[in-house]
Design a protein around this motif. Structure first.
Motif, PDB file in Angstrom:
ATOM      1  N   TYR A 203       0.811  -1.207   0.000  1.00 46.92           N
ATOM      2  CA  TYR A 203       0.000   0.000   0.000  1.00 46.92           C
ATOM      3  C   TYR A 203       0.853   1.269   0.000  1.00 46.92           C
ATOM      4  O   TYR A 203       0.376   2.343  -0.364  1.00 46.92           O
ATOM      5  CB  TYR A 203      -0.901   0.017   1.242  1.00 46.92           C
ATOM      6  N   ASP A 240      -9.866   0.704  -8.295  1.00 49.12           N
ATOM      7  CA  ASP A 240      -9.626   1.065  -6.903  1.00 49.12           C
ATOM      8  C   ASP A 240      -8.185   0.778  -6.501  1.00 49.12           C
ATOM      9  O   ASP A 240      -7.536  -0.126  -7.023  1.00 49.12           O
ATOM     10  CB  ASP A 240     -10.599   0.316  -5.993  1.00 49.12           C
ATOM     11  N   TYR A 242      -5.123   2.022  -3.035  1.00 44.90           N
ATOM     12  CA  TYR A 242      -4.892   2.739  -1.785  1.00 44.90           C
ATOM     13  C   TYR A 242      -4.409   4.154  -2.110  1.00 44.90           C
ATOM     14  O   TYR A 242      -3.209   4.430  -2.134  1.00 44.90           O
ATOM     15  CB  TYR A 242      -3.866   2.009  -0.916  1.00 44.90           C
ATOM     16  N   ASP A 258      -5.915   2.141   5.245  1.00 46.97           N
ATOM     17  CA  ASP A 258      -7.219   1.971   5.881  1.00 46.97           C
ATOM     18  C   ASP A 258      -8.268   1.462   4.897  1.00 46.97           C
ATOM     19  O   ASP A 258      -9.081   0.611   5.229  1.00 46.97           O
ATOM     20  CB  ASP A 258      -7.682   3.286   6.509  1.00 46.97           C
ATOM     21  N   ARG A 259      -8.261   1.992   3.678  1.00 46.57           N
ATOM     22  CA  ARG A 259      -9.262   1.581   2.699  1.00 46.57           C
ATOM     23  C   ARG A 259      -8.801   1.930   1.295  1.00 46.57           C
ATOM     24  O   ARG A 259      -7.950   2.800   1.089  1.00 46.57           O
ATOM     25  CB  ARG A 259     -10.598   2.265   2.965  1.00 46.57           C
ATOM     26  N   LYS A 260      -9.385   1.229   0.321  1.00 51.42           N
ATOM     27  CA  LYS A 260      -9.148   1.541  -1.076  1.00 51.42           C
ATOM     28  C   LYS A 260     -10.212   2.523  -1.576  1.00 51.42           C
ATOM     29  O   LYS A 260     -11.342   2.512  -1.102  1.00 51.42           O
ATOM     30  CB  LYS A 260      -9.185   0.278  -1.934  1.00 51.42           C
ATOM     31  N   GLU A 295     -18.350   7.004  -5.374  1.00 50.35           N
ATOM     32  CA  GLU A 295     -17.721   7.632  -4.225  1.00 50.35           C
ATOM     33  C   GLU A 295     -17.277   9.053  -4.578  1.00 50.35           C
ATOM     34  O   GLU A 295     -16.516   9.261  -5.529  1.00 50.35           O
ATOM     35  CB  GLU A 295     -16.504   6.800  -3.807  1.00 50.35           C
TER      36      GLU A 295
END
Length: 319
Positions: A203, A240, A242, A258-260, A295
């Motif tokens: 990441y 998607d 990081y 933490d999230r993609k 998003e």
């Protein structure tokens, strides 16, 4: 200061022409720097050699440069480019091109890469070795220009920052395979670029695996070509990954796991018009913003640009 040598030889066997050109010299630069009342001089002396070799349908470009004295002393870069013309006539051309680069340079800090473009700034005074290269196959005709290729870049001991602004160092390979094309038929124009990207890092250096961007437009001349109207649509899509976070207060980017974020699609429609020396452009930027459940954030604390209209006018004055 430069030295130049060139030679041509006509082969008696196949009548092909062997041609080479060598250019070498020394470059120098001196700069006066002033910052907060302090003055100092920055100087740099470097040597370079360039050569071009042609043998029939094969062209070789070899070049190198190294810093002898002053700023960046000890750094160097060696380039090798080969281009082979497989086929060529008045209507079509097919070429293959290979490039390799070996360098010794200062490491850099990765700070921006939202659309797969690497932004780099120097962070450490120690020299490191870097290798990059690519191969391209291109085809050109009356209605199209197509290129396919692959690129490789080695990043050694490069610095990144985490959420606490702590600097870490990583080494990895970044690879991409791509196809791009430009097509025109009558009044239609279509351009597209598609890439598949890979990185050996986790990441801490994440890239979208799939990247695609393109445009479609139509040229419509009116009133005996007195006015030309060009409506069209363009867009960018990436999968998607990081995405780097953003500190609004510090105005700085950081890596996060933490999230993609994604997949993300942004699209624009436009209408361009030319009336003699005046160009008018109407654009509806990011018209699909917040539609289809997409998003709205492209990264932590970093929203995408909402939809908006844009008007541009360019007027070229003539005598």
């Amino acid at each position: 200061l430069a030295l130049l040598k060139r030679n041509k030889a006509d082969s008696l066997l196949n009548r092909s022409v062997f041609d080479y050109r060598v250019n070498s010299g020394i470059r120098s630069s001196i700069s006066e720097v002033r910052n907060n009342g302090d003055d100092w001089s920055v100087y740099r002396y470097s040597a370079f050699v360039t050569s071009k070799i042609s043998l029939g349908q094969l062209d070789l470009d070899l070049s190198g440069n190294g810093v002898l004295l002053g700023f960046d002393k000890g750094s160097y870069e060696i380039n090798a480019i080969g281009n082979y013309q497989i086929h060529s006539d008045t209507m079509r051309a097919l070429n293959v091109k290979v490039r390799a680069v070996l360098s010794k340079e200062l490491p850099e800090l990765v700070f921006y890469r939202y659309t797969s473009q690497l932004g780099l700034v120097r962070e450490n005074p120690d020299f490191i070795r870097a290798i990059s290269g690519d191969i391209k196959l291109s085809y050109t005709s009356e209605f199209s220009n197509i290129e396919a290729g692959a690129s490789l870049r080695e990043l050694n001991d490069y610095a990144i920052m985490d959420k606490s602004m702590t600097i870490d160092r990583i080494s990895f390979l970044a690879t991409s395979f791509y196809v791009k094309g430009e097509f025109s038929y009558k009044s239609f124009e279509f351009n597209n670029y598609m890439a598949y990207q890979m990185t050996s890092s986790d990441y801490r250096f994440s890239l979208p695996e799939v990247l695609n961007k393109g445009s479609l437009s139509y040229n419509l001349p009116l009133f005996k070509h007195a006015i030309t109207i060009k409506p069209g649509i363009e867009g960018v899509f990436y999968s998607d990954y990081y995405a780097m976070g953003f500190h609004p207060n510090l105005m700085n980017y950081y890596v996060q796991a933490d999230r993609k974020f994604g997949p993300y699609l942004t699209s624009h429609v436009f209408l361009n018009a030319r009336v003699q020396s005046v160009d008018v452009s109407l654009r509806f930027e990011n018209w699909n913003y917040d539609l289809f459940g997409q998003e709205p954030l492209v990264a932590p604390n970093y929203p995408g640009v909402p939809r908006f209209f844009q008007v541009r006018v360019k007027w070229v004055f003539k005598n």
